[in-house]
Design a protein around this motif. Structure first.
Motif, PDB file in Angstrom:
ATOM      1  N   ARG A 229       0.829  -1.215   0.000  1.00 18.11           N
ATOM      2  CA  ARG A 229       0.000   0.000   0.000  1.00 18.11           C
ATOM      3  C   ARG A 229       0.858   1.258   0.000  1.00 18.11           C
ATOM      4  NH1 ARG A 229      -3.634  -3.299   3.032  1.00 18.11           N
ATOM      5  NH2 ARG A 229      -2.421  -3.027   4.933  1.00 18.11           N
ATOM      6  N   ARG A 230       1.879   1.275   0.834  1.00 18.65           N
ATOM      7  CA  ARG A 230       2.750   2.447   0.936  1.00 18.65           C
ATOM      8  C   ARG A 230       3.411   2.762  -0.413  1.00 18.65           C
ATOM      9  NH1 ARG A 230       5.486   0.525   4.691  1.00 18.65           N
ATOM     10  NH2 ARG A 230       7.339  -0.163   3.584  1.00 18.65           N
TER      11      ARG A 230
ATOM     12  N   VAL B 230      -3.038   5.781 -12.325  1.00 15.81           N
ATOM     13  CA  VAL B 230      -2.957   6.517 -11.062  1.00 15.81           C
ATOM     14  C   VAL B 230      -4.208   6.260 -10.218  1.00 15.81           C
ATOM     15  CG1 VAL B 230      -2.940   8.820 -10.036  1.00 15.81           C
ATOM     16  CG2 VAL B 230      -1.395   8.292 -11.928  1.00 15.81           C
ATOM     17  N   ALA B 231      -5.365   6.328 -10.859  1.00 11.34           N
ATOM     18  CA  ALA B 231      -6.613   6.096 -10.123  1.00 11.34           C
ATOM     19  C   ALA B 231      -6.663   4.678  -9.564  1.00 11.34           C
ATOM     20  CB  ALA B 231      -7.806   6.340 -11.041  1.00 11.34           C
TER      21      ALA B 231
ATOM     22  N   SER C 259      -6.566   0.948  -5.068  1.00  5.71           N
ATOM     23  CA  SER C 259      -6.070  -0.306  -4.495  1.00  5.71           C
ATOM     24  C   SER C 259      -5.464  -0.089  -3.125  1.00  5.71           C
ATOM     25  CB  SER C 259      -5.038  -0.933  -5.435  1.00  5.71           C
ATOM     26  OG  SER C 259      -5.595  -1.196  -6.701  1.00  5.71           O
ATOM     27  N   ALA C 260      -4.760   1.027  -2.965  1.00  5.40           N
ATOM     28  CA  ALA C 260      -4.154   1.318  -1.667  1.00  5.40           C
ATOM     29  C   ALA C 260      -5.222   1.607  -0.612  1.00  5.40           C
ATOM     30  CB  ALA C 260      -3.203   2.509  -1.788  1.00  5.40           C
ATOM     31  N   ALA C 261      -6.373   2.123  -1.044  1.00  2.00           N
ATOM     32  CA  ALA C 261      -7.419   2.506  -0.095  1.00  2.00           C
ATOM     33  C   ALA C 261      -8.430   1.397   0.170  1.00  2.00           C
ATOM     34  CB  ALA C 261      -8.149   3.747  -0.611  1.00  2.00           C
TER      35      ALA C 261
ATOM     36  N   LEU D 155     -10.126  -4.647  -3.018  1.00  2.00           N
ATOM     37  CA  LEU D 155      -9.559  -4.480  -4.353  1.00  2.00           C
ATOM     38  C   LEU D 155      -8.083  -4.866  -4.357  1.00  2.00           C
ATOM     39  CD1 LEU D 155      -9.796  -3.554  -7.286  1.00  2.00           C
ATOM     40  CD2 LEU D 155      -9.309  -1.213  -6.513  1.00  2.00           C
ATOM     41  N   LEU D 156      -7.369  -4.463  -3.322  1.00  2.00           N
ATOM     42  CA  LEU D 156      -5.952  -4.818  -3.234  1.00  2.00           C
ATOM     43  C   LEU D 156      -5.787  -6.334  -3.200  1.00  2.00           C
ATOM     44  CD1 LEU D 156      -3.028  -3.846  -2.962  1.00  2.00           C
ATOM     45  CD2 LEU D 156      -3.341  -3.850  -0.489  1.00  2.00           C
TER      46      LEU D 156
END
Length: 1023
Positions: free
Chosen positions: A454-455, A500-501, A506-508, A512-513
């Motif tokens: 995520r980072r 980018v979106a 995915s990080a949020a 989804l991630l």
């Protein structure tokens, strides 16, 4: 001298946490000097404006932020070992990783290569603080300290096999390290070299020395060649560059920041004092470097000087430069980065090298800080020199620059650099190379865990959003560089904005991630399933043909092979939307062309099947990929097959029945013109033959309550009605022949894998009328444990059939991958399939996914390390006249140095899912011992963690663990390392082994008494 390229850079200096910030600081003419952080020492206690003995005359210097932060989990270093490591080792490890990434290389790909590591280092104050605290010296203190370990750590963690050494020549250390690295590259002792320099000031010792020697600037700032110059200001930092022979860098398409044309090192011998600079030695080393580079002094446009800001040092350096540059036309520009950072001591050379490389790369030399008040005493103009009061824009074409670094003990180094060559830094594709490009891009990222993923997704998203970046080179760079860790993220995108979106989403979004990432447990086993007749439709794969150059190449190849036998372009018929694609004559070659093109596209992308299966006519493309048939031979066979079948009289049909073959057998036996065309599963049978006979059977079946469905076909395939074509087809098949598959092929004629059996003329003749035993063949394939089933065809048909089959009880259901999902599928669906395969462990040949013009180096943000874990000495160094215990007790992960340790730690260890359930004293004892040896917190470890790969255990820690287990457990006797080693795959495996030995936990009179319990609590508190 053969030129050497600087292909990767990473650094961290005062006020500049990364390379981009470093360049920004230089261009702004700013500095990173400030008050000495309390974390290092109490500067006020040591300060005296008069510079009394034991004191410094300054409270300022250039210090980097957060030197205690270290992502030990990334490098699989236990907290206990991380706490013992010199911060210089930690900084170099992270900087080396980032520099290799900046070179466009996945750091793990260097494992086993002749890559050298050369580190310049001057101080080792961590060792002075910790190794003199004898009561707290541990095994980790040995590997955590020492100059050699700064280089050896990098070689160890990256598994590098080239030379690995640390160099201490005082202030010239890191440029001397570069000199050694260049020579090693030129002698082919190594093929890549990492050159680093590092300095972390932990005590005021050198500040006191500089003050007592009359060298310290009261404001803590170096003012090189300035009328305000009044001494040295201390600085610190870390920098690493990646060097390669220029010819190798260009051949591999790497970005080149600058080129080292020549480099030289000398010593001033017995001069006017051991620590005094010597003009003659300096001018000699300049001349030697110029000669080795093959340049004249007048060719040098600017020089990054040693420039400390001391009266004697600056004067000697100006005179040495003047010897070569006075009277040679336009004055040469002169500067020193020490005006921005302070004197970074062992890292001074690398700081200057990076500044020069960036200046040549950006075609701009930053203004010299403090140049506004140039020292008149130095008479710079008379020596052919000038300070830059404004940035110097470099003209187009080759530019030559110099770099000096002089050691306090007399070891001098000078390098001559040149701007990177103007020609394209990438190889041209070969004339016969298969064109790349799939019509979309796949961005990939790997990390050790989900949090790190995520980072780094956010870091990449922010960077991509900040500037206009072409998607192809960006995604390709991610594929090449961001690889090697267990957690794999991959997503397809059509443009940078969409990427980018998706990265931010995915990080949020954890769900989804999870869908877009995977953690493959082992080597993938991929099976290709080739769709048969019935899947065709007009314009099938037309979008993919338009968008993917790679697919286009192979469909054209198949069409060329078919054309002599079809007399019309199958490709044009398909793409033109001709309804004739449903005619048997064209259906079979069209499906063959699509299957072959899609299969070859995937293999060109590095997706190599370990198993193959084709449904009926799908077996022809499968046979080509298995190398049992050549392309032209298969094309001839399939074209003849379709044409001959088309010539048969009408009147045949096919019916699908939801029933087992055995249940239908009595009815079929009464009808000689009907056969079983296919058995697709235990209750999925297709009948084929004379229409009237099929109607009679259908009526009987309907009365029995079975479901039937009439198939829309022109002929009764795989039935007795096919017999009239066999003789003519056999003649052609005999001429074509066929061999044994080189890849396991699960035959739908035999219902199993072909075991040394040739797919020869007899096989293909039998293939026409034989029952398609898809269910049996697919079940046999599933029993052999594929991880991925890739359906090769114009739309998914076989995937649904396979899902209805029984999965072997002891296996995991394979993932179904669909490169083409239907009429609208194009490059995006193929990219999605490639992303899914990568997440599952497949290693694609990424270059094939991109057009030749996209195969260029593109910089990505370096890995974003976690700053969550902090390791530092608890007790700061105190002022003169006080006594303080050496700061041996490091801060544990997650705690800063200023925070106090907890009053106590829980006596019982983990409450995670222990082997044996919640009340398991043996597991508790083992987990507690592991935790103490590694310095882990309660929540950090569990039974599934691997001691080596996850917890960073080594031989020293294993010995300590053995001793702790012997003291904590009864019934195991004396353990031997030989017995223990095979059972250290995981903590749970170790627990099981100890139980086998009869391990028990002693009662309160032994293990659990107050004294022992107290000792363990104290040990946990301080570890």
């Amino acid at each position: 001298m053969e030129p050497v390229a600087i292909v990767g850079i990473d650094c961290r200096f005062p006020g500049a946490p990364d390379t981009g910030a470093y360049w920004d600081l230089l261009m702004r003419g700013a500095d990173g000097v400030g008050e000495v952080p309390r974390q290092r020492w109490d500067a006020k206690e040591f300060h005296s404006e008069a510079g009394e003995e034991g004191h410094t005359n300054t409270t300022e210097g250039g210090f980097i932020a957060d030197p205690d932060a270290f992502d030990n989990e990334f490098f699989t270093v236990s907290p206990r070992e991380a706490a013992a490591m010199d911060p210089q080792q930690r900084l170099l490890l992270q900087s080396a990783w980032r520099a290799v990434e900046d070179a466009g290389t996945a750091p793990r790909s260097l494992a086993g290569t002749r890559t050298g590591v050369y580190v310049g280092i001057m101080g080792n104050e961590w060792a002075q603080l910790h190794l003199t605290d004898y009561a707290n010296v541990t095994a980790q203190m040995g590997s955590g300290n020492g100059y050699c370990m700064t280089a050896n750590r990098i070689s160890y963690h990256l598994d590098l096999k080239g030379p690995s050494l640390a160099v201490d020549t005082a202030c010239s250390s890191s440029l001397v390290a570069a000199h050694l690295a260049v020579n090693a590259l030129l002698s082919e002792e190594c093929d890549t070299a990492l050159v680093g320099g590092v300095n972390v000031a932990l005590t005021p010792a050198l500040s006191i020395f500089y003050t007592q020697a009359g060298l310290s600037a009261p404001d803590g700032r170096c003012k090189p060649f300035s009328a305000e110059a009044n001494g040295i200001g201390r600085g610190e930092g870390v920098g690493v560059v990646v060097l390669r022979r220029l010819r190798d860098a260009l051949a591999d398409g790497q970005r080149v920041y600058a080129v080292i044309r020549g480099i030289a090192v000398n010593q001033d011998g017995r001069s006017n004092g051991l620590t005094a600079p010597n003009r003659w030695a300096q001018q000699d080393v300049l001349g030697a470097a110029y000669r080795r580079a093959g340049v004249e002094p007048s060719d040098v446009v600017f020089t990054e000087a040693h420039g400390t800001g001391t009266g004697l040092g600056d004067m000697m350096e100006v005179k040495a430069l003047g010897h070569h540059h006075a009277g040679r036309g336009k004055p040469m520009a002169l500067g020193s980065v020490k005006g921005n950072l302070g004197h970074t001591e062992g890292a001074a050379g690398i700081a200057g090298l990076i500044k020069v490389a960036l200046s040549l790369h950006h075609r701009t030399v930053p203004a010299s800080r403090f140049a506004a008040k140039e020292s008149r005493q130095l008479k710079l103009r008379d020596h052919g020199l000038r300070l830059l009061k404004a940035p110097l824009r470099l003209p187009a074409g080759p530019t030559v620059a110099g770099l000096s670094s002089f050691g306090m003990g007399g070891t001098n180094a000078h390098a001559v650099l040149e701007s990177a060559p103007g020609r394209a830094a990438r190889p041209e594709p070969a004339d016969d190379a298969t064109p790349g490009g799939i019509g979309a891009a796949v961005f990939t990222l790997t990390a050790p865990n989900a949090d790190a993923l995520r980072r780094n997704l956010l870091a990449q998203a922010d960077a991509a959003a900040a500037r206009r970046v072409p998607l192809g080179p960006l995604a390709r760079a991610s594929n090449r560089v961001k690889a090697g860790h267990r957690h794999r993220f991959a997503t397809a995108a059509g443009d940078t904005g969409e990427l980018v979106a998706r990265l931010r989403e995915s990080a949020a979004d954890p769900e989804l991630l999870a869908r877009l990432s995977g953690r493959p447990a082992g080597r993938p086993r991929t099976a290709f399933l080739f769709t048969g007749q019935g899947a065709q439709y007009p314009r099938m794969t037309a979008a993919l043909y338009e968008q993917s150059a790679l697919y286009r190449h192979f469909l054209d190849e198949a069409d060329t092979a078919l054309l002599p036998h079809t007399e019309r372009s199958v490709r044009d018929l398909v793409l033109g939307g001709d309804e004739a694609v449903h005619s048997t004559r064209w259906t079979q070659p069209a499906l063959f062309a699509v299957g072959y093109a899609l299969g070859r596209t995937l293999t060109e992308l590095g997706v190599h099947p370990g198993m193959l299966l084709g449904h009926s006519v799908g077996e022809f493309a499968a046979a080509v990929l298995a190398r049992a048939l050549p392309l032209d031979g298969a094309a001839r066979l399939v074209a003849a097959r379709g044409a001959l079948m088309q010539q048969l009289p009408a009147g045949g049909g096919m019916v699908s029945v939801r029933a087992a073959r055995a249940d239908l057998a009595p009815r079929i036996e009464r009808e000689p013109l009907v056969g079983v065309a296919a058995v697709n599963g235990p209750a999925s049978t297709v009948l084929s033959g004379d229409l009237e006979a099929l109607e009679r059977i259908g009526a009987e079946i309907a009365e029995a309550g079975l479901t039937t469905r009439r198939l829309q076909v022109s002929h009764a395939f795989h039935s007795p009605l096919m017999r009239p074509v066999l003789a003519r087809f056999a003649k052609i098949a005999t001429e074509v022949g066929g061999g044994v598959p080189e890849i396991p092929l699960y035959s739908t004629v035999r219902g199993r894998v072909l075991d040394g059996e040739a797919m020869d003329a007899a096989y293909w003749v039998e293939h026409i009328g034989a029952t398609v035993l898809f269910g049996d063949a697919a079940a046999a394939l599933l029993a052999d444990g594929p991880t991925h089933l890739v359906e090769i065809g114009p739309q998914p048909v076989l995937s649904g059939m396979v899902r209805r089959l029984d999965q072997p009880a002891d296996s995991t259901a394979p993932a179904h991958v669909l490169p083409v999902r239907g009429p609208e599928s194009g490059g995006r669906a193929l990219a999605d399939a490639l992303a899914e395969l990568y997440r599952g462990g497949v290693e694609p040949d990424w270059d094939a996914a991109y057009a030749p013009e996209e195969r260029v180096a593109h910089p990505l943000p370096p890995y974003a390390f976690s700053t969550e874990h902090r390791y530092w000495a608890r007790n700061p160094v105190r002022g003169p006249g006080t006594v303080a215990a050496p700061p041996h007790a490091p801060a544990t992960a997650g705690h800063r140095a200023e925070e106090s340790a907890p009053e106590s730690a829980p006596a019982s260890v983990l409450t995670l899912d222990r082997p044996g359930g919640p009340a398991d004293p043996v597991a508790d004892a083992v987990l507690g011992a592991v935790r103490l040896v590694g310095g882990y917190t309660d929540a950090a470890i569990g039974p599934h963690d691997r001691l080596y790969e996850d917890l960073g255990f080594d031989s020293v820690m294993i010995m300590e663990l053995k001793n702790r287990l012997e003291s904590r457990l009864a019934g195991i006797g004396t353990l031997t390392v030989q017995d223990l080693l095979p059972r250290l795959s995981s903590v749970g495996d170790l627990v099981a082994f100890l139980r086998e030995l009869g391990a028990t936990v002693p009662g309160p009179a032994n293990f659990g008494d107050i004294g022992e319990d107290r000792a363990l609590r104290e040990e946990e508190r301080t570890a």
